[in-house]
Motif scaffolding. Structure first.
Motif, PDB file in Angstrom:
ATOM      1  N   MET A 128       0.837  -1.204   0.000  1.00 14.85           N
ATOM      2  CA  MET A 128       0.000   0.000   0.000  1.00 14.85           C
ATOM      3  C   MET A 128       0.873   1.257   0.000  1.00 14.85           C
ATOM      4  O   MET A 128       0.536   2.248  -0.641  1.00 14.85           O
ATOM      5  N   ASN A 129       2.004   1.211   0.714  1.00 14.23           N
ATOM      6  CA  ASN A 129       2.918   2.353   0.729  1.00 14.23           C
ATOM      7  C   ASN A 129       3.518   2.599  -0.655  1.00 14.23           C
ATOM      8  O   ASN A 129       3.773   3.743  -1.032  1.00 14.23           O
ATOM      9  N   VAL A 130       3.762   1.528  -1.414  1.00 13.99           N
ATOM     10  CA  VAL A 130       4.287   1.679  -2.775  1.00 13.99           C
ATOM     11  C   VAL A 130       3.305   2.484  -3.608  1.00 13.99           C
ATOM     12  O   VAL A 130       3.696   3.360  -4.380  1.00 13.99           O
ATOM     13  N   LEU A 131       2.032   2.234  -3.429  1.00 13.28           N
ATOM     14  CA  LEU A 131       1.013   2.927  -4.226  1.00 13.28           C
ATOM     15  C   LEU A 131       0.858   4.394  -3.855  1.00 13.28           C
ATOM     16  O   LEU A 131       0.296   5.170  -4.616  1.00 13.28           O
ATOM     17  N   THR A 132       1.374   4.793  -2.691  1.00 12.53           N
ATOM     18  CA  THR A 132       1.270   6.192  -2.279  1.00 12.53           C
ATOM     19  C   THR A 132       2.438   7.048  -2.763  1.00 12.53           C
ATOM     20  O   THR A 132       2.396   8.257  -2.618  1.00 12.53           O
ATOM     21  N   ILE A 149       0.499   5.444 -10.684  1.00  7.88           N
ATOM     22  CA  ILE A 149       0.869   4.085 -11.066  1.00  7.88           C
ATOM     23  C   ILE A 149       1.793   4.078 -12.284  1.00  7.88           C
ATOM     24  O   ILE A 149       2.692   3.250 -12.383  1.00  7.88           O
ATOM     25  N   GLU A 150       1.619   5.044 -13.191  1.00 12.90           N
ATOM     26  CA  GLU A 150       2.470   5.108 -14.375  1.00 12.90           C
ATOM     27  C   GLU A 150       3.926   5.351 -13.986  1.00 12.90           C
ATOM     28  O   GLU A 150       4.840   4.783 -14.567  1.00 12.90           O
ATOM     29  N   LYS A 151       4.142   6.219 -12.990  1.00 13.82           N
ATOM     30  CA  LYS A 151       5.506   6.506 -12.551  1.00 13.82           C
ATOM     31  C   LYS A 151       6.116   5.313 -11.829  1.00 13.82           C
ATOM     32  O   LYS A 151       7.304   5.045 -11.959  1.00 13.82           O
ATOM     33  N   ILE A 152       5.307   4.597 -11.055  1.00 14.02           N
ATOM     34  CA  ILE A 152       5.796   3.407 -10.365  1.00 14.02           C
ATOM     35  C   ILE A 152       6.180   2.345 -11.384  1.00 14.02           C
ATOM     36  O   ILE A 152       7.245   1.734 -11.293  1.00 14.02           O
ATOM     37  N   GLN A 153       5.330   2.127 -12.381  1.00  9.83           N
ATOM     38  CA  GLN A 153       5.629   1.165 -13.439  1.00  9.83           C
ATOM     39  C   GLN A 153       6.896   1.557 -14.181  1.00  9.83           C
ATOM     40  O   GLN A 153       7.755   0.715 -14.463  1.00  9.83           O
ATOM     41  N   LEU A 157      12.274   3.886  -5.765  1.00 11.80           N
ATOM     42  CA  LEU A 157      11.536   2.868  -5.016  1.00 11.80           C
ATOM     43  C   LEU A 157      11.891   2.855  -3.536  1.00 11.80           C
ATOM     44  O   LEU A 157      11.051   2.550  -2.702  1.00 11.80           O
ATOM     45  N   THR A 158      13.134   3.203  -3.201  1.00 10.58           N
ATOM     46  CA  THR A 158      13.507   3.219  -1.784  1.00 10.58           C
ATOM     47  C   THR A 158      12.912   4.426  -1.057  1.00 10.58           C
ATOM     48  O   THR A 158      13.016   4.510   0.163  1.00 10.58           O
ATOM     49  N   GLY A 159      12.268   5.304  -1.783  1.00 15.03           N
ATOM     50  CA  GLY A 159      11.555   6.415  -1.168  1.00 15.03           C
ATOM     51  C   GLY A 159      10.257   5.976  -0.498  1.00 15.03           C
ATOM     52  O   GLY A 159       9.619   6.740   0.202  1.00 15.03           O
ATOM     53  N   VAL A 160       9.907   4.734  -0.698  1.00 17.82           N
ATOM     54  CA  VAL A 160       8.696   4.171  -0.098  1.00 17.82           C
ATOM     55  C   VAL A 160       8.990   3.791   1.347  1.00 17.82           C
ATOM     56  O   VAL A 160      10.003   3.157   1.639  1.00 17.82           O
ATOM     57  N   SER A 161       8.106   4.170   2.239  1.00 21.87           N
ATOM     58  CA  SER A 161       8.254   3.823   3.643  1.00 21.87           C
ATOM     59  C   SER A 161       8.205   2.305   3.810  1.00 21.87           C
ATOM     60  O   SER A 161       7.282   1.648   3.343  1.00 21.87           O
ATOM     61  N   GLY A 162       9.242   1.745   4.432  1.00 30.38           N
ATOM     62  CA  GLY A 162       9.297   0.307   4.686  1.00 30.38           C
ATOM     63  C   GLY A 162       9.924  -0.492   3.574  1.00 30.38           C
ATOM     64  O   GLY A 162       9.943  -1.719   3.622  1.00 30.38           O
ATOM     65  N   LEU A 163      10.460   0.170   2.545  1.00 26.15           N
ATOM     66  CA  LEU A 163      11.063  -0.524   1.415  1.00 26.15           C
ATOM     67  C   LEU A 163      12.540  -0.159   1.340  1.00 26.15           C
ATOM     68  O   LEU A 163      12.886   0.973   1.007  1.00 26.15           O
TER      69      LEU A 163
END
Length: 111
Positions: free
Chosen positions: A8-12, A16-20, A31-37
């Motif tokens: 869920m944190n990845v999606l925040t 979605i286009e930028k994540i993909q 990607l490491t900017g995600v909390s818990g990743l």
């Protein structure tokens, strides 16, 4: 190794286009900017999902996904809703075009 909370944190972290796009490019710092990743899990996500995400992002017959995402984001920032922006960009042939050229073309289609 990614639980539901981290997923869920990845999606925040962004659209979605930028994540993909980040996964397809192997952009570990994004990607490491995600909390818990952490770095290791981000690298593992890239390794496991890169081929799958690459099919989604590049399999649409368009050019560079980054250019498409930038044009959609620009249209959204101008006040158009995301669905309209995606529909307009989907109608355009974006191969070998710059963000500016594609944005001009999209604005012409809207008006």
């Amino acid at each position: 190794g990614v639980g539901p909370k981290t997923a869920m944190n990845v999606l925040t972290v962004g659209p979605i286009e930028k994540i993909q796009s980040a996964i397809a490019r192997g952009d570990i710092p994004y990607l490491t900017g995600v909390s818990g990743l952490g770095k290791k899990i981000a690298e593992r996500l890239v390794v496991e999902l890169k081929s799958k995400v690459g099919q989604w992002t590049m399999g649409n017959g368009h050019g560079s996904n980054d250019v498409i995402v930038e044009v959609i984001e620009a249209l959204v920032s101008m006040g158009y809703d995301r669905a309209t922006a995606k529909d307009i960009v989907a109608m355009l042939e974006s191969a070998e075009k710059t963000t500016e050229a594609l944005l001009r073309e999209a604005l012409r289609k809207i008006k």
